[in-house]
Design an enzyme around this catalytic site. Sequence first.
Site, PDB file in Angstrom:
ATOM      1  N   GLU A 202     106.160  73.322  58.122  1.00  0.00           N
ATOM      2  CA  GLU A 202     106.449  74.096  56.907  1.00  0.00           C
ATOM      3  C   GLU A 202     106.819  73.128  55.796  1.00  0.00           C
ATOM      4  O   GLU A 202     107.637  72.223  56.000  1.00  0.00           O
ATOM      5  CB  GLU A 202     107.637  75.049  57.093  1.00  0.00           C
ATOM      6  CG  GLU A 202     107.373  76.234  57.965  1.00  0.00           C
ATOM      7  CD  GLU A 202     108.575  77.178  58.038  1.00  0.00           C
ATOM      8  OE1 GLU A 202     109.389  77.225  57.089  1.00  0.00           O
ATOM      9  OE2 GLU A 202     108.696  77.846  59.073  1.00  0.00           O
TER      10      GLU A 202
ATOM     11  N   GLU B 148     113.275  76.929  63.837  1.00  0.00           N
ATOM     12  CA  GLU B 148     114.532  76.702  63.113  1.00  0.00           C
ATOM     13  C   GLU B 148     115.742  77.333  63.797  1.00  0.00           C
ATOM     14  O   GLU B 148     116.374  78.259  63.259  1.00  0.00           O
ATOM     15  CB  GLU B 148     114.401  77.223  61.670  1.00  0.00           C
ATOM     16  CG  GLU B 148     113.299  76.521  60.880  1.00  0.00           C
ATOM     17  CD  GLU B 148     113.208  76.983  59.426  1.00  0.00           C
ATOM     18  OE1 GLU B 148     114.001  77.861  59.009  1.00  0.00           O
ATOM     19  OE2 GLU B 148     112.346  76.457  58.696  1.00  0.00           O
TER      20      GLU B 148
HETATM   21  O1  IFM Z   1     110.532  81.800  54.719  1.00  0.00           O
HETATM   22  C1  IFM Z   1     111.191  80.815  55.437  1.00  0.00           C
HETATM   23  C2  IFM Z   1     110.624  80.691  56.831  1.00  0.00           C
HETATM   24  O2  IFM Z   1     110.654  81.901  57.515  1.00  0.00           O
HETATM   25  C3  IFM Z   1     111.388  79.673  57.632  1.00  0.00           C
HETATM   26  N1  IFM Z   1     111.541  78.437  56.915  1.00  0.00           N
HETATM   27  C4  IFM Z   1     111.941  78.483  55.533  1.00  0.00           C
HETATM   28  C5  IFM Z   1     111.098  79.479  54.767  1.00  0.00           C
HETATM   29  C6  IFM Z   1     111.538  79.517  53.293  1.00  0.00           C
HETATM   30  O3  IFM Z   1     112.861  79.918  53.184  1.00  0.00           O
END
Ligand code: IFM
Length: 449
Positions: free
Chosen positions: A355, A168
Amino acid sequence: MPPADAIFPPGFVWGAATSAYQIEGAVTADGRGESIWDVFSHIPGNIIDGSNGDFACDAYHRFRQDIALMRELGLTGYRFSIAWPRVFPRGFGALNPAGLDHYRRLVDILLEAGIAPLVTLYHWDLPRPLQSLGGWANRDTAARFGEFAHAVAVALGGEVHDWVTVNEPWVAAFLGNLLGAHAPGLRDLRVALAAAHHLLLAHAEGMSALRAEMAFGDRAGIALNLAPVEPLGDSNADAEAAHRFDGCLNRWFLDALFRGRYPDDMLAWYGDAVPEIRADDLARISTPMDLLGVNYYTRNVVRWQPGAQPVDAEVVVRPGVPVSGMGWAVDPEGLFEVLTRLHTDYTAPPMLVAENGAAYPDRLVDGVVDDPERERYLHEHLLRVHRAIETGVPVGGYYVWSLLDNFEWAYGYSQRFGLLYTDFATQDRIVKRSGHWYAGVTRANGVRG
Ligand code: IFM
């Protein structure tokens, strides 16, 4: 669980994800150096509940038990990140073998358990000394990352076959350097844009460092936080704000990675805040990847808001739309849209949903955590992944964020994303209802339609 009727392809990876600073604790163990998150989380006011990652889930010491729980969940994949300050306590120079040994042990035990590691190299824990040299605004940081990536690839290359360079970059660049909400807590558009460019350069450095050690069939790529963006109202101002927000969040990264250029409209919008881009930077950034990690949580509905950084756009939630504990709209269809857009508008390589998940205010009552909202959230999103695969989008795996409740950055421990409930007082883990449900999914290789 009743027989599944949305069956996934054979070999589809059923995973869960974490990151080092969010779970490991043990911040001084075995020669670990400090990261920007150690500094940021200890500054009063930065973390909503005044907490930090000093102990977190103590996963540095408890990973064996956690892997046993992964087996109970039937996971076939586990995504975790390597703490750069454990490997290079100063960010560069002397390597700390004990730091690498920890990850060697973790990988060995995962493999013994039949769980494939997906290793992220940068999940936001930049070594503190590198921030003193300018952090991601300093182009040299990308080269230091390449050295770190190479050291990890040499150590783990034979056993790890799937790699994520950077997690990210939008969040690391903008929340950390423009909005001040994440480490290092800066508020400067020029710094944020330089950071964004250098994070992509770091990805390029990481790809070539990994490639030097990778075997045939090994895969590497980046993980992006992506979302469909749409205007709140039907005014031109909202439509333009949404287009710009899409440019900032999605197109800036996707165009660079897959088309070797930054979008013209965004270059014009940012104007002289755009950092130096050297002749072959974008050619390097757009080096082909073997996989793309897609991190998806919500759709972004946007309205024009003059002065809202960085693109005069504010993200809102339409009235009546259900939200998770983070206040994010629950919008499974958005995941289908993101995956199909990547496939049709960009030449994206095979994808992993790296994710996906939701925070809810879970409670442990009589040894049980009943979280039907999370079960529903995951179920609905998996149905969209399945539909995307059926329409020809190559998605090879799905990683729930997160394996266990952990340190949710600026939200501290106030937001629980886990399939496992973490009792932070005792460090006990309790499988939530959604975890039991996910175990049924992993074993059935599918969900009910
Ligand atoms: O916890 C985070 C993660 O570290 C990166 N993506 C989003 C998640 C939720 O906010």
